[in-house]
Design an enzyme around this catalytic site. Structure first.
Site, PDB file in Angstrom:
ATOM      1  N   ASP A  77      -2.010  -7.342   0.699  1.00 33.82           N
ATOM      2  CA  ASP A  77      -1.494  -8.413   1.569  1.00 33.82           C
ATOM      3  C   ASP A  77      -2.444  -8.516   2.754  1.00 33.82           C
ATOM      4  OD1 ASP A  77       1.219  -9.102   0.459  1.00 33.82           O
ATOM      5  OD2 ASP A  77       1.580  -6.978   0.814  1.00 33.82           O
ATOM      6  N   ARG A  85      -4.564  -5.406   6.499  1.00 30.40           N
ATOM      7  CA  ARG A  85      -4.768  -4.200   5.698  1.00 30.40           C
ATOM      8  C   ARG A  85      -6.233  -3.750   5.677  1.00 30.40           C
ATOM      9  NH1 ARG A  85       0.249  -4.657   6.132  1.00 30.40           N
ATOM     10  NH2 ARG A  85       1.607  -5.264   4.403  1.00 30.40           N
ATOM     11  N   ARG A 146       3.205 -15.764  11.130  1.00 27.97           N
ATOM     12  CA  ARG A 146       2.516 -15.683   9.834  1.00 27.97           C
ATOM     13  C   ARG A 146       2.383 -17.081   9.225  1.00 27.97           C
ATOM     14  NH1 ARG A 146       5.933 -11.526   6.415  1.00 27.97           N
ATOM     15  NH2 ARG A 146       4.277 -11.887   4.887  1.00 27.97           N
ATOM     16  N   LYS A 176       2.849 -17.894  -0.946  1.00 28.98           N
ATOM     17  CA  LYS A 176       4.155 -17.254  -0.775  1.00 28.98           C
ATOM     18  C   LYS A 176       4.878 -17.888   0.420  1.00 28.98           C
ATOM     19  CE  LYS A 176       2.212 -13.429   1.916  1.00 28.98           C
ATOM     20  NZ  LYS A 176       1.854 -12.004   1.947  1.00 28.98           N
ATOM     21  N   HIS A 177       6.157 -17.743   0.573  1.00 28.00           N
ATOM     22  CA  HIS A 177       7.134 -17.075  -0.268  1.00 28.00           C
ATOM     23  C   HIS A 177       8.030 -18.178  -0.832  1.00 28.00           C
ATOM     24  CE1 HIS A 177       5.961 -14.213   2.921  1.00 28.00           C
ATOM     25  NE2 HIS A 177       6.148 -13.265   2.021  1.00 28.00           N
ATOM     26  N   HIS A 189      13.411  -7.617   3.416  1.00 24.14           N
ATOM     27  CA  HIS A 189      13.103  -6.203   3.208  1.00 24.14           C
ATOM     28  C   HIS A 189      14.384  -5.366   3.315  1.00 24.14           C
ATOM     29  CE1 HIS A 189       9.024  -7.646   4.124  1.00 24.14           C
ATOM     30  NE2 HIS A 189       8.634  -6.622   3.394  1.00 24.14           N
ATOM     31  N   ASP A 261       8.456 -11.283  -5.379  1.00 21.29           N
ATOM     32  CA  ASP A 261       8.231 -10.475  -4.195  1.00 21.29           C
ATOM     33  C   ASP A 261       8.631  -9.048  -4.584  1.00 21.29           C
ATOM     34  OD1 ASP A 261       7.615  -9.731  -1.599  1.00 21.29           O
ATOM     35  OD2 ASP A 261       8.860 -11.254  -0.650  1.00 21.29           O
TER      36      ASP A 261
END
Length: 336
Positions: A77, A85, A146, A176-177, A189, A261
């Site tokens: 990601d 990352r 984001r 996404k999403h 999450h 996801d």
């Protein structure tokens, strides 16, 4: 060539190709060796899997050199901003929202190209980006910055050049999403978000960036764990035939790879057993199954799905068609 490869795979290996899995550690280990032995379709790396640049590059090369017959998708990601990352020696870019505020589509493209070049150099081949969610709910902290903007027009205007920048570096991208996470309050999450948007409202706003990405032949779309009672009052989007087969594939004419996801997220694991989630996802139209953590015994999960196929609870045709899509995409990007 694709058919030749597919014909050589056992049913277990075909099922294994449908998984993208997380792991622990920053170097090649027993878990990754098992994934290679089973012919798992791909791996996903989080920040805790990523050391220095050379360490990551070596890890990715080792994963691919130990592949049995089919090299893996090696995914990450990498959106920029707070979803970063990349190794610490590589500068991060600003958030998608900041890119949108720049007013420059070229800046959006160059930001994507910067990410794509670095991922390619490190040995990745899939980026779970861009986020094509619209930041339509100011209280939404899950997506927030984001998103490339607060309107569908801004998300399309900056999100698509950003996507093109990554993709032109020969990195597979995943929008996404789907069908849009920007109007929710809770974090999937932890628990299952519920959106009361109607299909008509989605079509006028949330779906527009995804339609634009489909028109530009995006290779992969990630489906969110959100319940939209107006469309399917029973299943979250990621497990919903109405959302995936009827809306995304039939109405929106999307033929690429559809991926869940993370199935280890609270929105799914609080209500479904792993086996039920895997079965429901495949029957709903998902091509690939993403499990980032709490993997469990993957060998037994593959065997479970094999029995589901052999007893007719999952149509064998689903497995065959999914594997064809996966192998074609791997071939397109020179992975196989």
């Amino acid at each position: 060539m694709i058919q030749v490869i597919a014909d050589q795979l056992t049913l277990e290996e075909k099922i294994a190709q449908l998984f993208i899995l997380g792991f622990q550690g920053t170097s090649y280990n027993e878990t990754l060796a098992q994934y290679n032995d089973l012919n798992i379709g791909g791996v996903l790396m989080f920040a805790n899997n990523i050391g220095g640049s050379e360490e990551v590059k070596t890890l990715n090369e080792t994963i691919q050199s130990n592949a049995q017959s089919i090299p893996m998708f090696i995914a990450v990601d990498q959106e920029g901003g707070r979803v970063n990352r990349l190794p610490s020696n590589i500068p991060n870019i600003e958030s998608a929202y900041q890119i949108g505020l720049s007013g420059s589509t070229d800046h959006a493209y160059q930001s994507g190209a910067f990410i794509g070049k670095n991922l390619k150099r490190l040995g990745f081949n899939v980026d779970f980006a861009p986020s094509l969610d619209i930041w339509s709910n100011p209280g939404n902290k899950v997506i927030g910055d984001r998103s490339f903007g607060q309107t569908s027009q801004d998300v399309i205007r900056y999100g698509l050049p950003f996507n093109k920048g990554i993709n032109e570096q020969q990195i597979i991208t995943s929008a996404k999403h789907f069908p849009g996470h920007g109007d929710t309050f809770v974090d999937s999450h932890d628990t299952l978000p519920v959106s009361n948007l109607t299909l008509e409202q989605l079509q006028k706003k949330e779906l527009m960036p995804f339609k634009a990405a489909i028109a530009q032949n995006i290779d992969m779309i990630m489906v969110s764990h959100i319940l939209f009672p107006d469309i399917d009052a029973t299943h979250p989007s990621s497990l919903s035939p109405k959302m995936i087969q009827s809306l995304l594939q039939k109405q929106m004419k999307y033929n690429g790879i559809v991926i869940t996801d993370d199935l280890a997220m609270g929105a799914i694991k609080n209500s479904y057993s792993r086996e039920a989630a895997l079965t429901q996802a495949l029957n709903a139209g998902e091509t690939m199954l993403l499990i980032g953590s709490d993997i469990g015994d993957i060998k037994s999960q593959i065997q479970y799905l094999k029995v589901q196929v052999e007893t007719g609870k999952i149509d064998r045709k689903i497995i065959e068609e999914n594997v064809q899509k996966i192998l074609k995409l791997k071939h397109k990007y020179g992975i196989v």
